[in-house]
Design an enzyme around this catalytic site. Structure first.
Site, PDB file in Angstrom:
ATOM      1  N   LEU A   1       0.840  -1.225   0.030  1.00 44.52           N
ATOM      2  CA  LEU A   1       0.314  -0.039  -0.140  1.00 44.52           C
ATOM      3  C   LEU A   1       0.925   1.261   0.025  1.00 44.52           C
ATOM      4  CD1 LEU A   1      -2.831  -0.960   2.415  1.00 44.52           C
ATOM      5  CD2 LEU A   1      -2.842  -1.109  -0.108  1.00 44.52           C
TER       6      LEU A   1
ATOM      7  N   THR B   1       7.203  -5.284 -18.456  1.00 49.73           N
ATOM      8  CA  THR B   1       6.743  -3.988 -19.405  1.00 49.73           C
ATOM      9  C   THR B   1       7.673  -4.262 -20.942  1.00 49.73           C
ATOM     10  OG1 THR B   1       7.245  -1.781 -19.785  1.00 49.73           O
ATOM     11  CG2 THR B   1       8.647  -2.824 -18.380  1.00 49.73           C
TER      12      THR B   1
ATOM     13  N   LYS C   1      13.346  -3.054 -14.181  1.00 52.27           N
ATOM     14  CA  LYS C   1      12.302  -4.071 -14.776  1.00 52.27           C
ATOM     15  C   LYS C   1      13.311  -5.130 -16.003  1.00 52.27           C
ATOM     16  CE  LYS C   1       8.467  -4.666 -14.313  1.00 52.27           C
ATOM     17  NZ  LYS C   1       7.782  -5.389 -13.267  1.00 52.27           N
TER      18      LYS C   1
ATOM     19  N   GLU D   1       7.552  -0.425  -8.350  1.00 58.69           N
ATOM     20  CA  GLU D   1       7.684   0.903  -8.570  1.00 58.69           C
ATOM     21  C   GLU D   1       7.362   1.081  -9.992  1.00 58.69           C
ATOM     22  OE1 GLU D   1       7.406   3.542  -6.612  1.00 58.69           O
ATOM     23  OE2 GLU D   1       7.514   2.444  -4.685  1.00 58.69           O
TER      24      GLU D   1
ATOM     25  N   GLU E   1       8.948  -1.870 -22.028  1.00 58.86           N
ATOM     26  CA  GLU E   1      10.163  -0.723 -22.161  1.00 58.86           C
ATOM     27  C   GLU E   1      11.407  -1.430 -21.886  1.00 58.86           C
ATOM     28  OE1 GLU E   1       8.925   2.897 -19.556  1.00 58.86           O
ATOM     29  OE2 GLU E   1       6.615   2.508 -19.863  1.00 58.86           O
TER      30      GLU E   1
END
Ligand code: NAD
Ligand code: TYD
Length: 353
Positions: free
Chosen positions: A39, A133, A162, A88, A135
Protein backbone atom coordinates in the site's frame (compact mmCIF):
# COMPACT_ATOMS: atom_id res chain seq x y z
CA UNK A 1 -12.68 -24.43 3.06
CA UNK A 2 -10.01 -26.48 1.29
CA UNK A 3 -8.79 -24.75 -1.84
CA UNK A 4 -7.59 -26.48 -4.98
CA UNK A 5 -4.77 -23.94 -5.43
CA UNK A 6 -3.21 -21.14 -3.44
CA UNK A 7 -1.99 -18.19 -5.50
CA UNK A 8 0.02 -15.18 -4.41
CA UNK A 9 -0.62 -11.99 -6.37
CA UNK A 10 1.80 -9.20 -5.48
CA UNK A 11 0.83 -5.57 -6.05
CA UNK A 12 -2.86 -6.46 -6.15
CA UNK A 13 -3.98 -3.10 -4.74
CA UNK A 14 -2.42 -1.23 -7.65
CA UNK A 15 -3.78 -0.41 -11.07
CA UNK A 16 -3.28 -3.64 -13.06
CA UNK A 17 -3.09 -5.89 -9.99
CA UNK A 18 -6.59 -4.91 -8.85
CA UNK A 19 -8.05 -6.01 -12.20
CA UNK A 20 -6.08 -9.27 -12.05
CA UNK A 21 -7.29 -9.98 -8.50
CA UNK A 22 -10.93 -9.27 -9.40
CA UNK A 23 -10.76 -11.54 -12.44
CA UNK A 24 -9.15 -14.43 -10.54
CA UNK A 25 -11.37 -14.14 -7.44
CA UNK A 26 -14.55 -14.11 -9.55
CA UNK A 27 -13.48 -16.75 -12.05
CA UNK A 28 -11.80 -19.33 -9.80
CA UNK A 29 -13.83 -19.92 -6.65
CA UNK A 30 -11.65 -22.96 -5.87
CA UNK A 31 -8.45 -20.90 -5.77
CA UNK A 32 -7.37 -18.99 -2.70
CA UNK A 33 -6.11 -15.63 -3.97
CA UNK A 34 -3.73 -13.87 -1.58
CA UNK A 35 -3.04 -10.22 -2.36
CA UNK A 36 0.29 -9.02 -0.96
CA UNK A 37 0.71 -5.27 -1.20
CA UNK A 38 2.65 -2.64 0.73
CA UNK A 39 0.00 0.00 0.00
CA UNK A 40 2.48 2.58 -1.22
CA UNK A 41 1.12 5.81 -2.69
CA UNK A 42 0.02 3.70 -5.72
CA UNK A 43 -1.76 0.96 -3.77
CA UNK A 44 -5.39 1.47 -2.82
CA UNK A 45 -7.72 -1.10 -1.29
CA UNK A 46 -10.68 0.95 -2.54
CA UNK A 47 -9.82 -0.61 -5.93
CA UNK A 48 -11.00 -3.95 -4.52
CA UNK A 49 -13.95 -2.94 -2.33
CA UNK A 50 -16.40 -5.06 -4.38
CA UNK A 51 -14.55 -8.34 -3.76
CA UNK A 52 -12.88 -7.72 -0.36
CA UNK A 53 -15.23 -10.07 1.49
CA UNK A 54 -15.13 -12.93 -1.04
CA UNK A 55 -14.39 -16.30 0.66
CA UNK A 56 -11.45 -17.02 -1.64
CA UNK A 57 -9.74 -13.64 -1.18
CA UNK A 58 -7.22 -12.60 1.49
CA UNK A 59 -5.22 -9.39 1.82
CA UNK A 60 -1.76 -9.26 3.42
CA UNK A 61 0.01 -5.95 3.90
CA UNK A 62 3.78 -6.23 3.55
CA UNK A 63 6.94 -5.46 1.65
CA UNK A 64 8.33 -7.80 -1.00
CA UNK A 65 11.80 -6.58 0.01
CA UNK A 66 11.33 -8.01 3.54
CA UNK A 67 12.85 -11.50 3.29
CA UNK A 68 11.56 -12.86 6.64
CA UNK A 69 8.05 -11.67 5.96
CA UNK A 70 8.01 -13.21 2.49
CA UNK A 71 9.34 -16.55 3.75
CA UNK A 72 6.69 -16.64 6.49
CA UNK A 73 3.98 -15.88 3.94
CA UNK A 74 5.09 -18.83 1.78
CA UNK A 75 4.98 -21.07 4.87
CA UNK A 76 1.56 -19.80 5.92
CA UNK A 77 -0.20 -20.20 2.57
CA UNK A 78 1.83 -22.92 0.76
CA UNK A 79 1.49 -21.13 -2.56
CA UNK A 80 1.23 -23.11 -5.78
CA UNK A 81 1.80 -20.06 -7.89
CA UNK A 82 2.95 -16.46 -7.85
CA UNK A 83 1.74 -13.69 -10.15
CA UNK A 84 4.22 -10.90 -9.46
CA UNK A 85 3.09 -7.37 -10.27
CA UNK A 86 4.33 -5.35 -7.27
CA UNK A 87 6.70 -2.67 -8.48
CA UNK A 88 7.56 0.96 -8.54
CA UNK A 89 6.04 1.75 -11.90
CA UNK A 90 6.38 5.38 -12.96
CA UNK A 91 9.25 6.50 -15.22
CA UNK A 92 9.19 10.11 -13.93
CA UNK A 93 9.54 8.94 -10.33
CA UNK A 94 12.40 6.65 -11.34
CA UNK A 95 14.25 9.68 -12.69
CA UNK A 96 13.81 11.43 -9.31
CA UNK A 97 14.60 8.42 -7.09
CA UNK A 98 16.18 5.41 -8.86
CA UNK A 99 17.03 3.58 -5.61
CA UNK A 100 13.40 2.91 -4.72
CA UNK A 101 13.10 1.14 -8.09
CA UNK A 102 16.24 -0.90 -7.58
CA UNK A 103 15.02 -2.06 -4.16
CA UNK A 104 11.46 -3.00 -5.01
CA UNK A 105 11.80 -4.09 -8.61
CA UNK A 106 15.08 -5.98 -8.36
CA UNK A 107 15.64 -7.00 -4.72
CA UNK A 108 11.93 -7.60 -4.15
CA UNK A 109 11.77 -9.90 -7.17
CA UNK A 110 14.84 -11.86 -6.02
CA UNK A 111 13.28 -12.29 -2.58
CA UNK A 112 10.16 -13.77 -4.12
CA UNK A 113 12.17 -16.05 -6.41
CA UNK A 114 14.20 -17.32 -3.45
CA UNK A 115 11.10 -17.94 -1.37
CA UNK A 116 9.49 -19.86 -4.23
CA UNK A 117 12.63 -21.87 -4.89
CA UNK A 118 13.12 -22.73 -1.21
CA UNK A 119 9.53 -23.59 -0.44
CA UNK A 120 8.80 -25.51 -3.65
CA UNK A 121 10.68 -28.72 -3.05
CA UNK A 122 8.97 -30.21 -6.05
CA UNK A 123 8.37 -27.83 -8.95
CA UNK A 124 5.51 -29.94 -10.40
CA UNK A 125 2.33 -27.89 -10.85
CA UNK A 126 4.08 -24.74 -9.63
CA UNK A 127 4.52 -21.49 -11.53
CA UNK A 128 6.22 -18.13 -10.98
CA UNK A 129 4.79 -15.52 -13.34
CA UNK A 130 6.71 -12.25 -13.63
CA UNK A 131 4.71 -9.35 -15.09
CA UNK A 132 6.92 -6.93 -16.98
CA UNK A 133 6.91 -4.11 -19.49
CA UNK A 134 7.75 -3.55 -23.16
CA UNK A 135 9.98 -0.66 -22.00
CA UNK A 136 12.78 -3.21 -21.44
CA UNK A 137 13.26 -3.29 -25.23
CA UNK A 138 14.17 0.40 -25.39
CA UNK A 139 12.94 2.76 -28.05
CA UNK A 140 11.76 2.13 -31.63
CA UNK A 141 12.18 4.44 -34.62
CA UNK A 142 9.31 5.26 -36.99
CA UNK A 143 8.85 1.61 -38.00
CA UNK A 144 9.22 -1.87 -36.55
CA UNK A 145 7.69 -3.71 -33.61
CA UNK A 146 9.05 -5.31 -30.44
CA UNK A 147 9.03 -9.10 -30.66
CA UNK A 148 10.01 -11.54 -27.92
CA UNK A 149 13.44 -11.74 -29.61
CA UNK A 150 14.15 -8.00 -29.60
CA UNK A 151 17.36 -7.41 -27.60
CA UNK A 152 16.93 -5.61 -24.30
CA UNK A 153 17.96 -1.94 -24.39
CA UNK A 154 16.33 -0.18 -21.43
CA UNK A 155 16.89 3.58 -21.07
CA UNK A 156 15.22 4.75 -17.84
CA UNK A 157 15.89 3.69 -14.24
CA UNK A 158 12.39 2.17 -14.28
CA UNK A 159 12.86 0.12 -17.44
CA UNK A 160 16.37 -0.94 -16.50
CA UNK A 161 15.16 -2.16 -13.09
CA UNK A 162 12.43 -4.17 -14.84
CA UNK A 163 14.93 -5.50 -17.41
CA UNK A 164 17.22 -6.56 -14.58
CA UNK A 165 14.41 -8.40 -12.83
CA UNK A 166 13.41 -10.12 -16.11
CA UNK A 167 16.98 -11.39 -16.54
CA UNK A 168 17.11 -12.66 -12.98
CA UNK A 169 13.77 -14.45 -13.34
CA UNK A 170 15.09 -16.16 -16.51
CA UNK A 171 18.33 -17.02 -14.71
CA UNK A 172 16.32 -18.91 -12.06
CA UNK A 173 14.74 -20.96 -14.85
CA UNK A 174 18.04 -21.82 -16.51
CA UNK A 175 20.03 -22.29 -13.31
CA UNK A 176 17.56 -23.93 -10.92
CA UNK A 177 14.78 -25.06 -13.23
CA UNK A 178 12.27 -22.80 -11.46
CA UNK A 179 9.07 -22.92 -13.54
CA UNK A 180 8.78 -19.31 -14.65
CA UNK A 181 6.93 -17.38 -17.30
CA UNK A 182 7.29 -13.70 -18.23
CA UNK A 183 5.13 -11.23 -20.12
CA UNK A 184 6.12 -7.83 -21.46
CA UNK A 185 3.17 -5.53 -21.97
CA UNK A 186 2.57 -2.14 -23.54
CA UNK A 187 1.00 0.91 -21.83
CA UNK A 188 -2.23 0.07 -20.01
CA UNK A 189 -5.20 2.38 -19.54
CA UNK A 190 -8.55 2.15 -17.78
CA UNK A 191 -10.05 2.45 -14.26
CA UNK A 192 -7.97 2.62 -11.04
CA UNK A 193 -4.75 4.08 -12.50
CA UNK A 194 -2.97 6.53 -10.23
CA UNK A 195 -3.19 10.07 -11.66
CA UNK A 196 0.50 10.49 -12.34
CA UNK A 197 0.33 8.48 -15.59
CA UNK A 198 -0.75 10.34 -18.70
CA UNK A 199 -4.46 9.54 -19.05
CA UNK A 200 -5.83 9.80 -15.49
CA UNK A 201 -3.61 12.83 -14.83
CA UNK A 202 -4.92 14.62 -17.89
CA UNK A 203 -8.57 13.67 -17.30
CA UNK A 204 -8.34 15.06 -13.77
CA UNK A 205 -6.53 18.20 -14.92
CA UNK A 206 -9.13 18.85 -17.62
CA UNK A 207 -11.90 18.45 -15.05
CA UNK A 208 -10.15 20.95 -12.76
CA UNK A 209 -9.29 23.20 -15.75
CA UNK A 210 -5.58 22.88 -15.05
CA UNK A 211 -2.79 22.84 -17.65
CA UNK A 212 -2.00 19.63 -19.54
CA UNK A 213 1.81 19.28 -19.52
CA UNK A 214 2.72 17.63 -22.85
CA UNK A 215 6.38 16.60 -22.79
CA UNK A 216 8.55 17.82 -25.68
CA UNK A 217 6.74 18.07 -29.00
CA UNK A 218 4.18 15.41 -28.00
CA UNK A 219 5.27 13.24 -30.94
CA UNK A 220 6.03 10.20 -28.83
CA UNK A 221 4.19 6.99 -29.58
CA UNK A 222 2.73 4.42 -27.21
CA UNK A 223 0.67 1.27 -27.87
CA UNK A 224 -2.32 1.46 -25.51
CA UNK A 225 -3.99 -1.62 -24.04
CA UNK A 226 -7.27 -1.72 -22.09
CA UNK A 227 -6.26 -2.88 -18.60
CA UNK A 228 -8.92 -5.61 -18.37
CA UNK A 229 -7.53 -7.10 -21.60
CA UNK A 230 -4.15 -7.24 -19.87
CA UNK A 231 -5.78 -9.07 -16.96
CA UNK A 232 -7.30 -11.69 -19.30
CA UNK A 233 -3.91 -12.12 -21.00
CA UNK A 234 -2.30 -12.70 -17.60
CA UNK A 235 -4.94 -15.32 -16.77
CA UNK A 236 -4.30 -17.11 -20.09
CA UNK A 237 -0.51 -16.99 -19.74
CA UNK A 238 -0.60 -18.13 -16.11
CA UNK A 239 -2.67 -21.17 -17.04
CA UNK A 240 -1.53 -22.04 -20.57
CA UNK A 241 1.88 -20.40 -21.12
CA UNK A 242 4.97 -22.58 -21.37
CA UNK A 243 7.66 -22.58 -18.69
CA UNK A 244 10.70 -20.49 -19.57
CA UNK A 245 8.82 -18.54 -22.25
CA UNK A 246 8.19 -14.84 -22.72
CA UNK A 247 4.97 -13.43 -24.22
CA UNK A 248 4.56 -9.90 -25.54
CA UNK A 249 1.15 -8.33 -24.88
CA UNK A 250 -0.03 -5.28 -26.82
CA UNK A 251 -3.15 -3.46 -27.94
CA UNK A 252 -2.44 -3.05 -31.70
CA UNK A 253 -3.32 0.51 -30.81
CA UNK A 254 -0.54 3.01 -31.49
CA UNK A 255 -1.10 6.69 -30.81
CA UNK A 256 1.16 9.69 -30.86
CA UNK A 257 0.66 11.41 -27.49
CA UNK A 258 -0.64 14.63 -28.98
CA UNK A 259 -3.24 12.84 -31.12
CA UNK A 260 -4.41 10.81 -28.15
CA UNK A 261 -4.62 13.96 -26.02
CA UNK A 262 -6.67 15.74 -28.71
CA UNK A 263 -9.21 12.91 -28.79
CA UNK A 264 -9.21 12.75 -25.00
CA UNK A 265 -9.97 16.48 -24.81
CA UNK A 266 -12.92 16.08 -27.19
CA UNK A 267 -14.34 13.15 -25.23
CA UNK A 268 -14.03 14.95 -21.88
CA UNK A 269 -15.65 18.08 -23.36
CA UNK A 270 -18.57 15.94 -24.55
CA UNK A 271 -18.91 14.07 -21.27
CA UNK A 272 -18.80 17.29 -19.22
CA UNK A 273 -21.09 19.16 -21.62
CA UNK A 274 -18.39 21.74 -22.33
CA UNK A 275 -17.99 23.55 -25.62
CA UNK A 276 -15.95 21.49 -28.12
CA UNK A 277 -12.35 22.71 -28.16
CA UNK A 278 -12.36 24.20 -24.68
CA UNK A 279 -10.13 21.51 -23.09
CA UNK A 280 -7.56 21.70 -25.90
CA UNK A 281 -6.79 25.23 -24.72
CA UNK A 282 -5.26 23.65 -21.60
CA UNK A 283 -2.55 21.89 -23.64
CA UNK A 284 0.84 23.23 -22.68
CA UNK A 285 4.08 21.97 -24.23
CA UNK A 286 6.71 21.64 -21.51
CA UNK A 287 10.35 20.63 -21.19
CA UNK A 288 10.85 17.04 -22.26
CA UNK A 289 11.34 14.03 -19.98
CA UNK A 290 15.08 13.17 -19.93
CA UNK A 291 15.82 10.05 -21.99
CA UNK A 292 12.23 10.00 -23.29
CA UNK A 293 11.71 6.85 -25.39
CA UNK A 294 10.38 7.81 -28.82
CA UNK A 295 8.14 4.91 -29.68
CA UNK A 296 6.92 1.61 -28.23
CA UNK A 297 4.90 -0.87 -30.31
CA UNK A 298 4.27 -4.55 -29.74
CA UNK A 299 4.11 -7.52 -32.08
CA UNK A 300 1.61 -9.70 -30.21
CA UNK A 301 1.58 -12.53 -32.79
CA UNK A 302 3.01 -15.14 -30.42
CA UNK A 303 0.34 -14.84 -27.74
CA UNK A 304 -2.36 -14.77 -30.44
CA UNK A 305 -1.06 -17.84 -32.30
CA UNK A 306 0.02 -19.93 -29.32
CA UNK A 307 -2.54 -18.97 -26.66
CA UNK A 308 -5.42 -17.50 -28.68
CA UNK A 309 -5.43 -14.15 -26.85
CA UNK A 310 -6.31 -10.86 -28.55
CA UNK A 311 -7.35 -7.45 -27.19
CA UNK A 312 -11.13 -7.02 -27.08
CA UNK A 313 -11.65 -3.27 -26.68
CA UNK A 314 -11.09 -0.79 -29.50
CA UNK A 315 -9.26 2.40 -28.67
CA UNK A 316 -11.93 5.11 -28.82
CA UNK A 317 -14.40 2.89 -26.98
CA UNK A 318 -11.81 2.27 -24.26
CA UNK A 319 -10.91 5.95 -24.03
CA UNK A 320 -14.55 6.90 -23.52
CA UNK A 321 -15.04 4.17 -20.88
CA UNK A 322 -11.91 5.45 -19.14
CA UNK A 323 -13.07 9.07 -19.13
CA UNK A 324 -16.51 8.05 -17.86
CA UNK A 325 -14.99 5.97 -15.07
CA UNK A 326 -12.82 8.80 -13.72
CA UNK A 327 -15.60 11.37 -13.99
CA UNK A 328 -18.11 9.08 -12.27
CA UNK A 329 -15.66 8.09 -9.54
CA UNK A 330 -14.91 11.60 -8.31
CA UNK A 331 -14.58 10.36 -4.73
CA UNK A 332 -11.89 7.84 -5.74
CA UNK A 333 -9.99 10.65 -7.45
CA UNK A 334 -10.39 12.97 -4.45
CA UNK A 335 -9.14 10.28 -2.09
CA UNK A 336 -6.01 9.44 -4.10
CA UNK A 337 -5.16 13.10 -4.70
CA UNK A 338 -5.58 14.16 -1.08
CA UNK A 339 -2.66 14.36 1.38
CA UNK A 340 0.77 14.92 -0.13
CA UNK A 341 -0.24 14.32 -3.77
CA UNK A 342 -0.45 17.95 -4.85
CA UNK A 343 2.81 18.88 -3.12
CA UNK A 344 4.62 16.00 -4.81
CA UNK A 345 3.09 16.75 -8.17
CA UNK A 346 3.94 20.47 -7.96
CA UNK A 347 7.55 19.62 -7.10
CA UNK A 348 7.79 17.03 -9.87
CA UNK A 349 6.51 19.40 -12.53
CA UNK A 350 8.04 22.63 -11.24
CA UNK A 351 11.15 22.21 -13.40
CA UNK A 352 9.12 21.36 -16.52
CA UNK A 353 6.44 24.05 -16.63
P1 NAD B 1 1.01 0.47 -9.79
O1 NAD B 1 2.10 1.44 -9.46
O2 NAD B 1 -0.36 0.98 -10.06
O3 NAD B 1 0.87 -0.61 -8.63
C1 NAD B 1 1.97 -1.20 -8.01
C2 NAD B 1 1.48 -1.88 -6.73
O4 NAD B 1 2.61 -2.49 -6.11
C3 NAD B 1 0.87 -0.90 -5.72
O5 NAD B 1 -0.34 -1.43 -5.20
C4 NAD B 1 1.93 -0.80 -4.63
O6 NAD B 1 1.41 -0.54 -3.35
C5 NAD B 1 2.59 -2.17 -4.71
N1 NAD B 1 3.97 -2.16 -4.22
C6 NAD B 1 4.94 -1.27 -4.56
N2 NAD B 1 6.07 -1.56 -3.89
C7 NAD B 1 5.81 -2.67 -3.13
C8 NAD B 1 6.58 -3.45 -2.24
N3 NAD B 1 7.85 -3.14 -1.97
N4 NAD B 1 6.01 -4.53 -1.67
C9 NAD B 1 4.71 -4.84 -1.92
N5 NAD B 1 3.93 -4.13 -2.75
C10 NAD B 1 4.47 -3.05 -3.33
O7 NAD B 1 1.56 -0.37 -11.02
P2 NAD B 1 0.82 -0.98 -12.28
O8 NAD B 1 0.74 0.04 -13.33
O9 NAD B 1 -0.42 -1.67 -11.81
O10 NAD B 1 1.89 -2.07 -12.75
C11 NAD B 1 1.88 -3.37 -12.20
C12 NAD B 1 2.99 -4.18 -12.85
O11 NAD B 1 2.78 -4.23 -14.26
C13 NAD B 1 4.38 -3.60 -12.64
O12 NAD B 1 5.27 -4.66 -12.42
C14 NAD B 1 4.68 -2.88 -13.95
O13 NAD B 1 6.07 -2.86 -14.19
C15 NAD B 1 3.95 -3.75 -14.93
N6 NAD B 1 3.47 -3.07 -16.15
C16 NAD B 1 2.73 -1.92 -16.06
C17 NAD B 1 2.26 -1.31 -17.23
C18 NAD B 1 1.41 -0.07 -17.19
O14 NAD B 1 1.07 0.48 -18.25
N7 NAD B 1 0.99 0.42 -16.03
C19 NAD B 1 2.56 -1.89 -18.47
C20 NAD B 1 3.33 -3.07 -18.52
C21 NAD B 1 3.76 -3.65 -17.34
P1 TYD C 1 3.31 7.60 -18.89
O1 TYD C 1 1.84 7.48 -18.65
O2 TYD C 1 4.16 8.18 -17.82
O3 TYD C 1 3.81 6.15 -19.32
P2 TYD C 1 5.26 5.68 -19.91
O4 TYD C 1 6.24 6.75 -19.70
O5 TYD C 1 5.57 4.49 -19.07
O6 TYD C 1 5.02 5.36 -21.35
O7 TYD C 1 3.53 8.49 -20.19
C1 TYD C 1 2.95 8.13 -21.44
C2 TYD C 1 3.47 9.12 -22.46
O8 TYD C 1 2.95 10.43 -22.15
C3 TYD C 1 4.98 9.28 -22.46
O9 TYD C 1 5.43 9.50 -23.80
C4 TYD C 1 5.23 10.52 -21.63
C5 TYD C 1 4.01 11.37 -21.92
N1 TYD C 1 3.57 12.25 -20.80
C6 TYD C 1 3.38 13.62 -21.04
O10 TYD C 1 3.58 14.13 -22.17
N2 TYD C 1 2.98 14.40 -19.99
C7 TYD C 1 2.77 13.90 -18.74
O11 TYD C 1 2.41 14.67 -17.81
C8 TYD C 1 2.95 12.50 -18.53
C9 TYD C 1 2.73 11.90 -17.18
C10 TYD C 1 3.35 11.71 -19.59
Amino acid sequence: MAFEKSILVTGGAGFIGSHVIRLLVNKYSTYRIVNLDLLTYAGNLENLSDIESADNYTFEKGDIVDTDFINLLFEKYAFDGVIHLAAESHVDRSIEDPMAFIKTNILGTVNLLNAARNSWKDFGGKRFYHVSTDEVYGSLGETGLFTEKTPYDPRSPYSSSKASSDHIVRAYYHTYGLPIVISNCSNNYGPNQFPEKLLPLFINNIKLEKQLPVYGDGKYTRDWLWVMDHATAIDVIYHDGKNGETYNIGGNNEWQNIDLIDVLCDIVDEELGREKGSSKKLIHFVKDRPGHDKRYAIDATKIKNELGWEPSIKSEEGLRLTVQWYLRNAEWMENVTSGSYQKYYDKMYAHRI
